[in-house]
Design a protein around this motif. Structure first.
Motif, PDB file in Angstrom:
ATOM      1  N   ILE A  75     -36.808  21.856  24.974  1.00  0.00           N
ATOM      2  CA  ILE A  75     -36.173  23.023  25.597  1.00  0.00           C
ATOM      3  C   ILE A  75     -34.658  22.925  25.499  1.00  0.00           C
ATOM      4  N   TRP A  76     -34.057  24.001  25.058  1.00  0.00           N
ATOM      5  CA  TRP A  76     -32.599  24.129  25.035  1.00  0.00           C
ATOM      6  C   TRP A  76     -32.224  25.400  25.788  1.00  0.00           C
ATOM      7  N   ARG A  77     -31.162  25.315  26.598  1.00  0.00           N
ATOM      8  CA  ARG A  77     -30.647  26.497  27.291  1.00  0.00           C
ATOM      9  C   ARG A  77     -29.187  26.699  26.924  1.00  0.00           C
ATOM     10  N   PRO A  78     -28.731  27.935  26.861  1.00  0.00           N
ATOM     11  CA  PRO A  78     -27.318  28.191  26.568  1.00  0.00           C
ATOM     12  C   PRO A  78     -26.407  27.533  27.603  1.00  0.00           C
ATOM     13  N   THR A  79     -25.202  27.184  27.183  1.00  0.00           N
ATOM     14  CA  THR A  79     -24.245  26.579  28.108  1.00  0.00           C
ATOM     15  C   THR A  79     -23.492  27.635  28.916  1.00  0.00           C
ATOM     16  N   SER A  80     -23.502  28.875  28.451  1.00  0.00           N
ATOM     17  CA  SER A  80     -22.855  29.950  29.205  1.00  0.00           C
ATOM     18  C   SER A  80     -23.697  30.312  30.416  1.00  0.00           C
ATOM     19  N   PRO A  81     -23.067  30.851  31.476  1.00  0.00           N
ATOM     20  CA  PRO A  81     -23.837  31.220  32.678  1.00  0.00           C
ATOM     21  C   PRO A  81     -24.910  32.255  32.347  1.00  0.00           C
ATOM     22  N   PRO A  82     -26.040  32.184  33.021  1.00  0.00           N
ATOM     23  CA  PRO A  82     -27.112  33.142  32.729  1.00  0.00           C
ATOM     24  C   PRO A  82     -26.762  34.537  33.222  1.00  0.00           C
ATOM     25  N   PRO A  83     -27.277  35.568  32.565  1.00  0.00           N
ATOM     26  CA  PRO A  83     -27.133  36.929  33.085  1.00  0.00           C
ATOM     27  C   PRO A  83     -27.803  37.040  34.456  1.00  0.00           C
ATOM     28  N   ALA A 123     -26.780  22.791  13.428  1.00  0.00           N
ATOM     29  CA  ALA A 123     -25.781  22.929  14.501  1.00  0.00           C
ATOM     30  C   ALA A 123     -24.366  22.626  14.037  1.00  0.00           C
ATOM     31  N   ALA A 124     -24.185  21.558  13.276  1.00  0.00           N
ATOM     32  CA  ALA A 124     -22.835  21.147  12.890  1.00  0.00           C
ATOM     33  C   ALA A 124     -22.198  22.115  11.893  1.00  0.00           C
ATOM     34  N   ALA A 125     -23.021  22.907  11.220  1.00  0.00           N
ATOM     35  CA  ALA A 125     -22.506  23.772  10.163  1.00  0.00           C
ATOM     36  C   ALA A 125     -22.145  25.170  10.639  1.00  0.00           C
ATOM     37  N   VAL A 126     -22.436  25.480  11.904  1.00  0.00           N
ATOM     38  CA  VAL A 126     -22.152  26.824  12.402  1.00  0.00           C
ATOM     39  C   VAL A 126     -21.300  26.732  13.662  1.00  0.00           C
ATOM     40  N   PRO A 127     -20.455  27.730  13.905  1.00  0.00           N
ATOM     41  CA  PRO A 127     -19.615  27.701  15.113  1.00  0.00           C
ATOM     42  C   PRO A 127     -20.438  27.916  16.370  1.00  0.00           C
ATOM     43  N   ASP A 128     -19.867  27.522  17.505  1.00  0.00           N
ATOM     44  CA  ASP A 128     -20.566  27.680  18.779  1.00  0.00           C
ATOM     45  C   ASP A 128     -20.965  29.128  19.033  1.00  0.00           C
TER      46      ASP A 128
END
Length: 296
Positions: free
Chosen positions: A62-70, A93-98
């Protein structure tokens, strides 16, 4: 020690170590550059799901975004073949921007077994119960072959595990939007996604079936499609079918474009087909992972 959480008769345990993708026998194909997305391995949590039947235990990533949830919570996408899904996402991941990271909670459902044993496990879990499922007829390159494929027919048991054990765990521990849930699968996983849409359409709001194995067991799913009545009530479900180079020629009933056109006639579904011209069945895995997370 890992944290253990009881969900009904099943225990879900968080692993104590960070996620580290296993070194594959050969690298996965790259995601398409215009769709590429990834997540850092260090941000992924792993959970072990012990099943209460003889089938192999599950490993959930499981991965969740680091930005606050809506306010309503994050969208959530459940992705079958979770081992390879997160291998692709970690590699990219390393090849694309955040800014290219997904905006949804990603739940990858894999197996807590050696990679060499996964095909037999997924062949059972992802295919629908049907006559002859224990020794299904067909092969990807020749659906009329007399040879037999691996035993199948466990899809209803697998969706029960997903619905009663995994989804409640995710909802209890991650801020998700219960009205924005997607199911993604490739190959047999695409077959599974369509089986769930046909038999339990309210389980998810959106379905993504990439290179679905329509040929499986004498094209059994085509009969299910023909026999499933249109749902007169409720919100229309969204279905995206993804296809690369289709091994079934246009005149064959399991040709993906022909089946998708048939599905699009239903008034209770919103159907879209996304083509990746020239990509092989194997290459479609990486492409469809990116496509499923990009097309929201």
């Amino acid at each position: 020690m890992p944290e253990s959480i009881a969900i009904g008769a099943m225990r879900i345990a968080a692993t104590a170590t960070a996620y580290r993708p296993a070194t594959p026998a050969k690298p996965m194909p790259a995601q398409p550059a215009d769709l590429a997305t990834g997540v850092p391995a260090a941000e992924v949590k792993q959970y072990l799901v012990a099943r209460d039947d003889p089938r192999p235990d599950l490993r959930v990533f499981i991965w969740r975004p680091t930005s606050p949830p809506p306010a309503e919570g994050y969208p959530v996408i459940y992705m079958l073949d979770g081992d390879t899904v997160f291998e692709s996402l970690a590699d990219t991941a390393a090849a694309v921007p955040d800014s290219r990271r997904p905006g949804a909670v990603i739940v990858g459902i894999g197996y807590d077994i050696d990679a060499s044993l996964r095909q037999a496990a997924r062949s059972y879990d992802y295919t629908p119960p049907s006559p002859g499922a224990d020794s299904p007829v067909g092969a990807p390159r020749d659906p009329d072959a007399v040879g037999k494929t691996l035993p199948g027919g466990g899809a209803d048991r697998f969706i029960d595990t997903l619905e009663t054990r995994i989804k409640p765990f995710v909802a209890a521990h991650y801020p998700i939007d219960a009205n924005d849930q997607t199911l993604y699968g490739h190959s047999y996983g695409g077959l599974f996604a369509l089986h769930v849409l046909l038999t339990q359409p309210d389980a998810f709001t959106r379905y993504v079936a990439a290179s679905p194995s329509f040929w499986w067991n004498g094209r059994y799913l085509l009969k299910t499609i023909a026999d499933t009545p249109i749902t007169a009530k409720g919100t229309a479900r969204r279905l995206t079918v993804m296809v690369g180079h289709d091994v079934a020629p246009p005149e064959r009933p399991d040709n993906t474009q022909a089946v998708t056109q048939q599905l699009s006639q239903r008034s209770d579904w919103i159907v879209n087909m996304v083509e990746f011209p020239g990509l092989t069945h194997a290459e479609m895995l990486s492409a469809s992972i990116a496509g499923a997370l990009h097309d929201r």
